[in-house]
Design an enzyme around this catalytic site. Structure first.
Site, short mmCIF file in Angstrom:
data_model
loop_
_atom_site.label_atom_id
_atom_site.label_comp_id
_atom_site.label_asym_id
_atom_site.label_seq_id
_atom_site.Cartn_x
_atom_site.Cartn_y
_atom_site.Cartn_z
N ASP A 125 -1.47 20.03 17.57
CA ASP A 125 -1.08 21.31 18.18
C ASP A 125 -0.44 22.29 17.20
OD1 ASP A 125 -2.04 20.31 20.53
OD2 ASP A 125 -0.08 19.88 21.41
N HIS A 145 0.81 -1.23 0.00
CA HIS A 145 0.00 0.00 0.00
C HIS A 145 0.84 1.27 0.00
CE1 HIS A 145 -3.57 2.40 1.71
NE2 HIS A 145 -4.00 1.85 0.58
N ASP A 181 16.29 11.93 -8.27
CA ASP A 181 17.44 12.77 -7.97
C ASP A 181 17.14 14.19 -8.44
OD1 ASP A 181 19.43 13.06 -10.77
OD2 ASP A 181 17.75 11.65 -10.76
N LYS A 234 -4.50 10.17 4.88
CA LYS A 234 -3.95 9.39 5.99
C LYS A 234 -3.00 10.29 6.77
CE LYS A 234 -4.54 6.26 2.40
NZ LYS A 234 -5.85 5.81 2.74
N LYS A 256 3.04 4.47 -1.16
CA LYS A 256 2.95 5.37 -2.31
C LYS A 256 4.11 6.37 -2.21
CE LYS A 256 -1.73 4.78 -0.89
NZ LYS A 256 -2.08 3.73 -1.74
N HIS A 293 -9.58 10.13 1.31
CA HIS A 293 -8.56 9.09 1.19
C HIS A 293 -7.30 9.47 1.98
CE1 HIS A 293 -5.56 6.51 -1.05
NE2 HIS A 293 -6.56 5.65 -0.90
#
Length: 1062
Positions: free
Chosen positions: A920, A578, A585, A915, A580, A913
């Site tokens: 703070d 999963h 460079d 994550k 991504k 989608h």
């Protein structure tokens, strides 16, 4: 890339062309709210303002520095009267609820006859106007999370080899026989998560930790968990009037120095008679008490050289504390170390052999900062005398406590999240992205301490990075689609695809490697092709690059050979790769190249391109003409809404990018390992470039990084969920797992540092937590039912416990969680309904925990659980306009089908989608990992994430709300979701902000669910469940199922394999 739009710096452009309205002066409805911002901070009155009706005006509202501008609708009519209801009336707060806690390091009177008077706070700043400053022990800017137990920030390591020689043979046994190893007490509700400042004492006992209810505190303090660990500039001299007669104050006979010590009623006063043999070794991570002098030095450093030489504090070396330690019993100083100049980690190694004949309850080790105007108190270590008579030898590392009885803030010994595979990398830059693309002027300008927040254009910048690569392009993905058009504006009129770009770069000699998950349901066998259940295009992409020099490695998710046949089938069928990432460079100057990495939630595939406007119909024939994606619908989809996509991503430039590269190399080496007949080959080329053999690519140790003194520098750490079946390089012997900070599983070694990072970040939070995630399931062990489900990640429980801790401490705290309206797919399907069922159980557990804490604190009548925790989702609705007349290909859907109903109501959810988590306004975690067991366990889906912060923009460093890039990122996300920016957003933990955002979400949900079609300008919807004042989560009356598409909102317990849904 700067993206300021065309507006003036202090006005927000309206991205939708809707009428703008002035900011209404918010009502301060929070009885525990923070004071308003100083005039110089974020005082503009933006015109980017979705015209929500103002809360009712309160005469006690703060006087913001600038009045709202007059309404100027221009050619637009006044905003429609589709307003938010005002927040409910304030609840009456029971007596004893304090405002924001102010951590003030009360120092002590100076030695000698100094003329300076005692001070408590900075000059010209009243306590009422101060932002709430917390003594934040756990901090990512200072020795973050190094110790989980009581060895918290501010730790004294005092060694005292106490050969106590009694003068009487029977009254007191020899102290040498009585003393033994000390055991640190752990009475704190939440263990500190950071590295302590430390002093080492041999032969003295750790002080007793007294619960708050037993303390007679004379000073405000705050919990010791935090990301930032910098010195407290509010440290001052002790006001003797604050010390009660029974406070246990310590009067030093030398120059009448007063030290506050909290009353510990359980301690006995005993006669300590004999000799104490004391060793004081060292202290670690002490706070910088000389920030004022550093400021003077910086100011005078700009003067001519002759003048600056005359001013102390303008030297090139670092200016920080000058610590020393005094040892005292019953107010008598019996020893004092020498002063070590400019050190936050002083080493004394001083020995004292002291005769004593004192009646005392404790032996005090007082850590101070020597200053030109007198000494300042850093903190105190108290060793109960009673422990010396219990036969314990006292030695170890102890927390240095401030006047509030809590560990003092540690200095900047940045160690990141300990016990992880990759360490914290200091120096570098991070770019934070929202959505695949942010057009110019689409979002408002957000003011930071040093200029304006720049909205990054994720896929545009990623496309440029790939195009400018000269040596390597490494890509990992759950899905990679060669037909993807990453740039879809005027900058890419030819429609250049990702496949074209990668093939072109490989022809230039760039090494292009793609590591893509091999969907087991997608096959190409003897010409028979199947696209696969997940439609990842894996076989299609491999075929496209087959005759090019681009190397595509389809990587199945496999279990180890030692696992059972059933386990191997389960892993290969259910779980995925999963991660991504894109690694390239880039130019490093002087004809050198460096490594840059992109990490986040965006796969390079169809359905992901979107902007903060999140259109559902208007771009079907333009931006999304060849990129329609909506897995909710099956069958005819002509004219149906697309599924908008909201995501988070990031770019890492600096040493941490090399850790992302290491992850790719370890995975590639494992996946490319020859099997079967391929093992017979004489040579084996793994295709990876060896950077050490390429002179123009610099390594990690030589990577140009932003210096730690640069105010815009970042510190970054890479985390993973992965096991030894997916990487090469983990130790083969499980006994060596600890050397790599890995966890031993059954026949497997596991890196589950993403889970560790989330837990540490939550425990360190002091004000608020903001989460966006595709799933939110966990802590099933604490559910009322299905406790043995196995969704055992700690994240939901840790959040609930953090809120409960803050409730018991009478401190404000807020958590905002944004999740999809339903998991991607058909909402009536068995898997989707089961996931929603587990999600409901998770919510229920959290709200019940919060309600119990309110009852324990006697606050259940004043506050509800939703005053601390709220769940939201995103949705959009578009009125029919001229774009709707365009012919849409495809057959029309059947009447009364979900497709037809969605087409008629012109609404659809925005799929979350993301994550990520922001804490703070100073720490951010972004990556590919969802908050569920699949992503957190390490033996299921493989994941990668990064945690980062700017050490110059932390609560402990700023003593107020940080205004760095992470603050700008969070404000920009909130502007995207709500369609506006309001001043209360600047204090997200305040009750005013919580209720205001919830009111916006409730009104947006009503607009989304209403029969009539109206244009939505804000996308944030309160998640459609009802939470009563006792924390019970039920279906929202009248909305038991999702509009148009059906499916129970709280889910249902349908039979399906559990590992698929948790």
């Amino acid at each position: 890339m700067d993206n300021y739009g065309s507006s003036a710096p202090h006005r927000y452009p309206n991205p939708y062309g809707y009428p703008s309205a002035p900011y209404p002066p918010p009502t301060v409805s929070d009885p525990i709210a923070h004071p308003p911002y100083p005039p110089h901070q974020f005082t503009h009155s933006p015109s980017f303002n979705y015209p929500y009706p103002p809360p009712p005006h309160n005469s006690s509202s703060p006087d913001y520095s600038r009045p709202p501008p007059p309404v100027d609708y221009g050619r637009f009519p006044p905003p429609s009267d589709y307003g938010y209801p005002p927040p409910p009336p304030d609840y009456k707060v029971p007596p004893g609820i304090h405002g924001p806690s102010h951590a003030t390091h009360h120092g002590s009177f100076q030695y000698g006859s100094s003329p300076y008077h005692s001070q408590h706070i900075e000059a010209n700043q009243s306590p009422e106007r101060r932002p709430s400053d917390h003594s934040r022990a756990n901090s990512f800017s200072g020795g973050l999370y190094q110790h989980e137990g009581p060895s918290a920030p501010g730790v004294a390591s005092l060694q005292s080899s106490n050969s106590f020689s009694p003068s009487r043979t029977s009254a007191y046994p020899p102290l040498d026989d009585l003393m033994s190893n000390v055991h640190l007490s752990d009475n704190q509700q939440t263990a500190p998560a950071s590295a302590p400042a430390s002093v080492v004492v041999q032969h003295l006992a750790h002080s007793v930790s007294v619960p708050k209810k037993d303390r007679k505190e004379e000073f405000y303090g705050s919990p010791n968990n935090s990301f930032s660990g910098w010195g407290n500039s509010y440290s001052g001299r002790v006001d003797s009037s604050k010390l009660s007669s029974n406070s246990g104050s310590l009067l030093h006979s030398q120059s009448l120095q007063i030290v506050s010590s909290h009353n510990k009623g359980s301690l006995k006063v005993l006669l300590l008679h004999g000799n104490l043999d004391i060793w004081i070794h060292e202290a670690k991570n002490l706070p910088n008490m000389d920030m004022f002098h550093k400021t003077l030095g910086d100011m005078f450093g700009k003067l001519p050289g002759n003048m600056t030489n005359k001013i102390e504090g303008t030297m090139s070396k670092k200016i920080t504390s000058d610590p020393y330690v005094t040892v005292s019993i019953s107010g008598a100083v019996i020893g004092r170390t020498f002063v070590i100049s400019n050190s936050e980690n002083p080493v004394w190694r001083q020995h004292f052999h002291v005769p004593v004949a004192h009646n005392a309850a404790e032996v005090h080790f007082v850590v101070k900062d020597s200053d030109v105007v007198g000494s300042q108190l850093i903190g105190l270590v108290s060793i109960p005398v009673e422990q010396l008579y219990m036969g314990e030898k006292v030695e170890g590392t102890y927390p240095i406590l401030n006047n509030s009885g809590k560990p003092c803030k540690q200095g900047p010994d940045y160690t990141g999240v300990p016990g992880t595979y990759f360490p914290l990398r200091k120096g570098g830059t991070v770019t934070l992205y929202q959505d695949a693309h942010v057009p110019d002027g689409c979002l408002p300008n957000v003011i930071l301490d040093r200029g304006m927040y720049a909205h990054g254009k994720c896929w545009h910048e990623m496309f440029d990075a790939i195009r400018q690569a000269r040596r390597l392009i490494y890509i990992t993905g759950w899905s990679v689609w060669h037909k993807l058009q990453m740039v879809r504006d005027a900058g890419n009129p030819s429609g250049y695809t990702l496949g074209d770009l990668l093939r072109s770069k490989s022809q230039e000699g760039v090494r292009v490697l793609l590591l893509v998950w091999d969907d087991p349901t997608s096959r190409n066998i003897l010409g028979y092709r199947t696209d696969g259940v997940m439609a990842t295009h894996d076989e299609e992409t491999r075929r496209f690059f087959k005759h090019s020099s681009v190397q595509v490695l389809l990587c199945p998710r496999i279990a180890g050979k030692r696992h059972s046949w059933y386990k191997q089938k389960e892993v290969s069928t259910i779980y995925t790769h999963h991660q991504k990432t894109v690694i390239v460079d880039a130019a490093a100057g002087n004809n050198r190249r460096k490594i840059v990495a992109f990490v986040g939630g965006l796969d390079l595939c169809d359905g992901r391109y979107d902007t903060p406007n999140h259109p559902i119909f208007r771009t079907l024939q333009t931006l999304h003409k060849d990129d329609y994606h909506n897995p909710t619908f099956t069958g005819n989809i002509g004219g149906c809404p697309r599924e908008p996509w909201h995501d988070l991503h990031s770019k890492i430039d600096g040493p941490a990018a090399y850790d992302v590269l290491t992850n790719f190399e370890e995975r590639w080496l494992k996946a490319a390992k020859p099997h079967g007949i391929k093992k017979l080959k004489v040579s084996y080329d793994d295709s990876l470039l060896r950077l050490e053999r390429i002179p123009d690519i610099i390594g990690m140790s030589d990577a140009p990084n932003v210096g730690e003194n640069d105010p815009e520098a970042w510190h970054v750490q890479v985390f993973r969920s992965i096991d030894s079946n997916s990487v090469k390089g983990f130790p083969k012997d499980p006994k060596d797992a600890t050397s790599k900070n890995l966890v031993c599983g059954k026949n497997v070694l596991i890196d589950m540092s993403i889970h560790t990072a989330y837990v540490k970040a939550i425990r360190a939070a002091q004000h608020y937590i903001y989460i966006e995630n595709q799933y939110f399931i966990g802590s099933s062990y604490n559910w009322s039912q299905h406790k043995d489900l196995g969704a055992n990640n700690l994240i939901p429980m840790e959040i609930a416990l953090k809120i409960a801790e803050k409730i018991r401490a009478n401190e404000r705290f807020a958590v905002y969680v944004v999740i999809p309206m339903w998991p991607e797919g058909v909402p009536t399907g068995a898997a989707t309904q089961r996931i929603l069922f587990w999600q409901h159980k998770t919510m229920q557990m959290m709200y019940e925990t919060i309600y119990k804490a309110l009852v324990e604190a006697g606050l259940e009548e004043a506050f509800s659980p939703e005053d601390y925790l709220n769940f939201f989702c995103l949705g959009n609705r578009e009125v029919s306009d001229m774009y709707s007349n365009n012919a849409v290909p495809g057959n029309p859907p059947p009447a009364n089908s979900p497709q037809a109903l969605s087409k008629s109501s012109r609404r659809f959810m925005i799929y979350v989608h993301s994550k990520g988590m922001i804490v703070d306004d100073e720490y951010v975690i972004l990556g590919s990992a969802n908050i569920n067991q699949r992503s957190m366990e390490g033996t299921r889906d493989t994941e990668i994430a990064m945690g980062s912060y700017q050490p110059n923009y932390t609560w402990a460093r700023r003593h107020s709300y940080p205004r760095g890039e992470i603050h700008g990122y969070r404000m920009s996300l909130w502007a995207e979701h709500t369609g506006t920016i309001e001043n209360c957003f600047l204090e997200p933990e305040s009750l005013e902000c919580v209720r205001r955002v919830r009111a916006m979400g409730e009104m947006n949900w009503k607009q989304f669910a209403a029969p009539e079609v109206t244009e939505m300008r804000g996308h944030l919807l309160k998640y459609p469940v009802e939470v009563d004042r006792k924390g019970k989560v039920r279906s929202l009356p009248g909305h038991e199922e999702f509009p148009d598409v059906g499916g129970k909102i709280i889910g249902s317990f349908l039979a399906i394999q559990e590992n698929l849904t948790i």
